[in-house]
Design a protein around this motif. Structure first.
Motif, PDB file in Angstrom:
ATOM      1  N   THR A   1      -7.565  -0.832  -0.627  1.00 30.98           N
ATOM      2  CA  THR A   1      -7.368  -0.919  -2.075  1.00 30.98           C
ATOM      3  C   THR A   1      -6.497  -2.120  -2.420  1.00 30.98           C
ATOM      4  O   THR A   1      -6.775  -2.850  -3.374  1.00 30.98           O
TER       5      THR A   1
ATOM      6  N   LEU B   1       2.554   1.619  -3.521  1.00 30.01           N
ATOM      7  CA  LEU B   1       1.633   2.079  -4.557  1.00 30.01           C
ATOM      8  C   LEU B   1       0.934   3.388  -4.184  1.00 30.01           C
ATOM      9  O   LEU B   1       0.209   3.955  -4.999  1.00 30.01           O
ATOM     10  N   ARG B   2       1.119   3.808  -2.940  1.00 33.46           N
ATOM     11  CA  ARG B   2       0.479   5.022  -2.410  1.00 33.46           C
ATOM     12  C   ARG B   2      -1.042   4.935  -2.492  1.00 33.46           C
ATOM     13  O   ARG B   2      -1.724   5.827  -2.992  1.00 33.46           O
ATOM     14  N   VAL B   3      -1.548   3.791  -2.015  1.00 36.57           N
ATOM     15  CA  VAL B   3      -2.982   3.556  -1.931  1.00 36.57           C
ATOM     16  C   VAL B   3      -3.286   3.038  -0.522  1.00 36.57           C
ATOM     17  O   VAL B   3      -2.380   2.766   0.262  1.00 36.57           O
ATOM     18  N   SER B   4      -4.553   2.876  -0.203  1.00 37.27           N
ATOM     19  CA  SER B   4      -4.931   2.364   1.113  1.00 37.27           C
ATOM     20  C   SER B   4      -4.762   0.846   1.176  1.00 37.27           C
ATOM     21  O   SER B   4      -4.690   0.164   0.145  1.00 37.27           O
TER      22      SER B   4
ATOM     23  N   ALA C   1       0.833  -1.206   0.000  1.00 35.56           N
ATOM     24  CA  ALA C   1       0.000   0.000   0.000  1.00 35.56           C
ATOM     25  C   ALA C   1       0.868   1.257   0.000  1.00 35.56           C
ATOM     26  O   ALA C   1       0.607   2.203  -0.752  1.00 35.56           O
TER      27      ALA C   1
END
Length: 78
Positions: free
Chosen positions: A41, A35-38, A32
């Motif tokens: 996600t 990828l700089r996502v939660s 996470a």
């Protein structure tokens, strides 16, 4: 004045750690951050099998090479 630290910030992975060996098994939190996502996600990507994963006990692990494959596939969609 007291310094207040957010536990969320303390648990984030430093961008310097994104140079993983292809065979390195990463946690959902590491993927996470990469990828700089939660985390939700990442779990959705695992559920739809956009990114391959495996379990170790009750924990989910993702190979760095599988994250790279996902990123290369996504680059082709833009």
């Amino acid at each position: 004045m007291a310094i207040v630290r957010s536990s969320r910030l303390e648990n984030m992975v430093s961008p310097a750690t994104y140079r993983y060996a292809d065979d390195e098994a990463l946690t959902v939190r590491e993927v996470a951050a990469w990828l700089r996502v939660s985390r939700n996600t990442v779990f959705a990507l695992l559920r739809t099998r956009d990114i391959e994963s495996f379990t170790v006990g009750r924990s989910r692990r993702i190979l760095a090479s599988d994250v790279r494959v996902y990123m290369e596939q996504r680059k082709g969609h833009e």
